[in-house]
Enzyme design. Structure first.
Site, mmCIF file in Angstrom:
data_model
loop_
_atom_site.group_PDB
_atom_site.id
_atom_site.type_symbol
_atom_site.label_atom_id
_atom_site.label_comp_id
_atom_site.label_asym_id
_atom_site.label_seq_id
_atom_site.Cartn_x
_atom_site.Cartn_y
_atom_site.Cartn_z
ATOM 1 N N PRO A 90 0.698 -1.261 -0.185
ATOM 2 C CA PRO A 90 -0.023 -0.056 0.319
ATOM 3 C C PRO A 90 0.503 1.652 0.353
ATOM 4 O O PRO A 90 0.098 2.212 -0.425
ATOM 5 C CB PRO A 90 -0.823 -0.354 1.275
ATOM 6 C CG PRO A 90 -0.620 -1.382 2.284
ATOM 7 C CD PRO A 90 0.705 -2.400 1.502
ATOM 8 N N GLU A 117 0.358 -8.612 8.896
ATOM 9 C CA GLU A 117 0.822 -7.470 8.900
ATOM 10 C C GLU A 117 2.056 -6.622 7.488
ATOM 11 O O GLU A 117 1.998 -5.482 8.040
ATOM 12 C CB GLU A 117 1.258 -7.606 10.171
ATOM 13 C CG GLU A 117 1.453 -6.115 10.559
ATOM 14 C CD GLU A 117 0.448 -5.049 10.625
ATOM 15 O OE1 GLU A 117 -0.764 -5.667 10.574
ATOM 16 O OE2 GLU A 117 0.565 -4.090 10.236
ATOM 17 N N ARG A 154 -3.643 -6.806 -20.975
ATOM 18 C CA ARG A 154 -5.100 -6.633 -22.308
ATOM 19 C C ARG A 154 -3.878 -5.523 -23.440
ATOM 20 O O ARG A 154 -4.181 -5.549 -24.015
ATOM 21 C CB ARG A 154 -5.573 -5.597 -21.504
ATOM 22 C CG ARG A 154 -6.674 -6.726 -20.426
ATOM 23 C CD ARG A 154 -8.330 -4.982 -20.209
ATOM 24 N NE ARG A 154 -8.695 -5.041 -20.926
ATOM 25 C CZ ARG A 154 -9.033 -3.480 -22.092
ATOM 26 N NH1 ARG A 154 -8.353 -2.454 -21.604
ATOM 27 N NH2 ARG A 154 -10.719 -3.358 -22.630
ATOM 28 N N ASP A 169 -10.770 2.482 -25.595
ATOM 29 C CA ASP A 169 -10.826 3.022 -24.005
ATOM 30 C C ASP A 169 -10.179 3.692 -23.164
ATOM 31 O O ASP A 169 -9.330 4.987 -23.434
ATOM 32 C CB ASP A 169 -9.839 1.837 -22.776
ATOM 33 C CG ASP A 169 -10.286 0.190 -23.591
ATOM 34 O OD1 ASP A 169 -11.829 0.496 -24.130
ATOM 35 O OD2 ASP A 169 -9.873 -0.642 -23.094
HETATM 36 C C1 LIG Z 1 -2.674 -6.499 5.244
HETATM 37 S S1 LIG Z 1 -1.928 -5.665 4.244
HETATM 38 C C2 LIG Z 1 -0.624 -5.203 5.500
HETATM 39 C C3 LIG Z 1 -0.331 -3.182 5.666
HETATM 40 C C4 LIG Z 1 0.843 -2.771 6.167
HETATM 41 N N1 LIG Z 1 1.002 -3.798 7.763
HETATM 42 C C5 LIG Z 1 0.391 -1.219 6.090
HETATM 43 O O1 LIG Z 1 0.302 -0.929 7.264
HETATM 44 O O2 LIG Z 1 0.950 -0.816 4.816
HETATM 45 C C6 LIG Z 1 -1.155 -7.383 3.638
HETATM 46 C C7 LIG Z 1 -0.873 -7.177 2.665
HETATM 47 O O3 LIG Z 1 -1.363 -6.672 1.471
HETATM 48 C C8 LIG Z 1 -1.038 -5.823 0.862
HETATM 49 N N2 LIG Z 1 -1.791 -5.067 0.365
HETATM 50 C C9 LIG Z 1 -2.786 -4.718 1.113
HETATM 51 N N3 LIG Z 1 -3.114 -3.596 0.704
HETATM 52 C C10 LIG Z 1 -2.574 -3.188 -0.363
HETATM 53 C C11 LIG Z 1 -2.634 -2.243 -1.473
HETATM 54 N N4 LIG Z 1 -3.524 -1.279 -1.285
HETATM 55 N N5 LIG Z 1 -1.794 -2.572 -2.641
HETATM 56 C C12 LIG Z 1 -1.243 -2.999 -2.776
HETATM 57 N N6 LIG Z 1 -0.811 -3.818 -2.386
HETATM 58 C C13 LIG Z 1 -1.668 -3.975 -0.884
HETATM 59 C C14 LIG Z 1 0.154 -6.044 0.650
HETATM 60 O O4 LIG Z 1 1.793 -7.542 -0.165
HETATM 61 C C15 LIG Z 1 0.746 -6.080 2.146
HETATM 62 O O5 LIG Z 1 1.942 -6.799 2.487
#
Ligand SMILES: C[S@@+](CC[C@H](N)C(=O)[O-])C[C@H]1O[C@@H](n2cnc3c(N)ncnc32)[C@H](O)[C@@H]1O
Length: 247
Positions: A90, A117, A154, A169
């Site tokens: 994220p 996490e 795509r 698109d």
């Molecule tokens: C619960 S999340 C961990 C979030 C992390 N503790 C943080 O606050 O950034 C678990 C995993 O989901 C994926 N993930 C969660 N949200 C995401 C997003 N918005 N974009 C891409 N991957 C995401 C990532 O690989 C992440 O390590």
């Protein structure tokens, strides 16, 4: 193109066997495989996660199974490479149309999905870039990886058939797509704009461009910032603004 995914939940990728992507895999235009980190654990309980140093909530994916899984992908590859490695995070750059087009230029991509996490920070030494699906937290990287793979694939030649085309698109030329209609021309009294049934291709193209510009101006003006407008686009946008001002 070859796509590898590293995940703790390989079954989540079942949708990749469907529709256009499934057909691309069947035809051999795309090779897709998912590796389960858990197959690479070396501890006797098969644990893939552990508590964070320093304390705090949640569990982190450990470095060891992730490193070994990536190394196994390299070992099985003709070029002994995992290709371009994308980590789902994220905190990464927010994925968009231009990233999809850029990723489509690699012949091998590997997506690494976190869970719980997150992961041990040291796995970042294995990755080429971190991408985010958006400003929210998913339970794992799997859904994000599938979205990114779908948008990327795509752009591969021969993937989209006649029923689906990327031409026109949204985002393709920096604008949102114009409204589209199919038969019948009159459905419950709702008529298709006359120009579309006129057979005049120049007028149709002009109408579509104007509608694209109008939709983009109204819904996503940010997309127009910094755009190099053609004279035709500039004139059409002036008309749109005048029409909107006149109500
Ligand atoms: C619960 S999340 C961990 C979030 C992390 N503790 C943080 O606050 O950034 C678990 C995993 O989901 C994926 N993930 C969660 N949200 C995401 C997003 N918005 N974009 C891409 N991957 C995401 C990532 O690989 C992440 O390590």
């Amino acid at each position: 193109m070859k796509i590898d995914v590293l995940s703790l939940f390989p079954n989540m990728f079942a949708p990749m066997q469907e529709s256009i992507i499934g057909k691309a895999i069947d035809r051999g235009s795309l090779s897709f495989s998912v590796t389960d980190f858990r197959d690479y654990t070396t501890n006797k309980h098969n644990n893939v996660d552990d508590y964070p140093f320093g304390g705090g909530a949640g569990m982190l994916l450990m470095a060891q199974p992730m490193f070994d899984a990536i190394e196994a992908i390299k070992e099985n590859d003709d070029k002994k490479s995992a290709g371009h490695v994308v980590l789902l995070d994220p905190a990464g750059k927010k994925f968009d149309h231009t990233d999809a087009e850029r990723l489509a230029s690699y012949d091998h991509l590997t997506f690494v999905c976190g869970h719980y996490e997150g992961y041990d920070e040291r796995i970042k030494t294995l990755v080429d870039e971190e991408l985010s699906l958006g400003d929210y937290v998913l339970t794992g990287g799997e859904l994000g990886a599938m979205v990114m793979i779908d948008a990327t694939v795509r752009f591969l030649p021969d993937v989209l058939g006649n029923r689906e085309s990327a031409t026109g698109d949204s985002f393709q030329d920096g604008l949102l797509e114009y409204p589209q209609y199919t038969r019948p021309a009159d459905f419950r009294g709702m008529k298709v704009p006359e120009v579309l049934t006129s057979g005049n291709h120049q007028k149709i193209a002009e109408w579509r461009l104007k509608e694209s510009l109008k939709k983009t101006y109204l819904r996503r003006p940010d997309l127009l910032e910094g755009r190099q407008f053609t004279k035709e686009e500039r004139d059409l946008l002036d008309d749109i603004k005048t029409e909107l001002d006149e109500g």
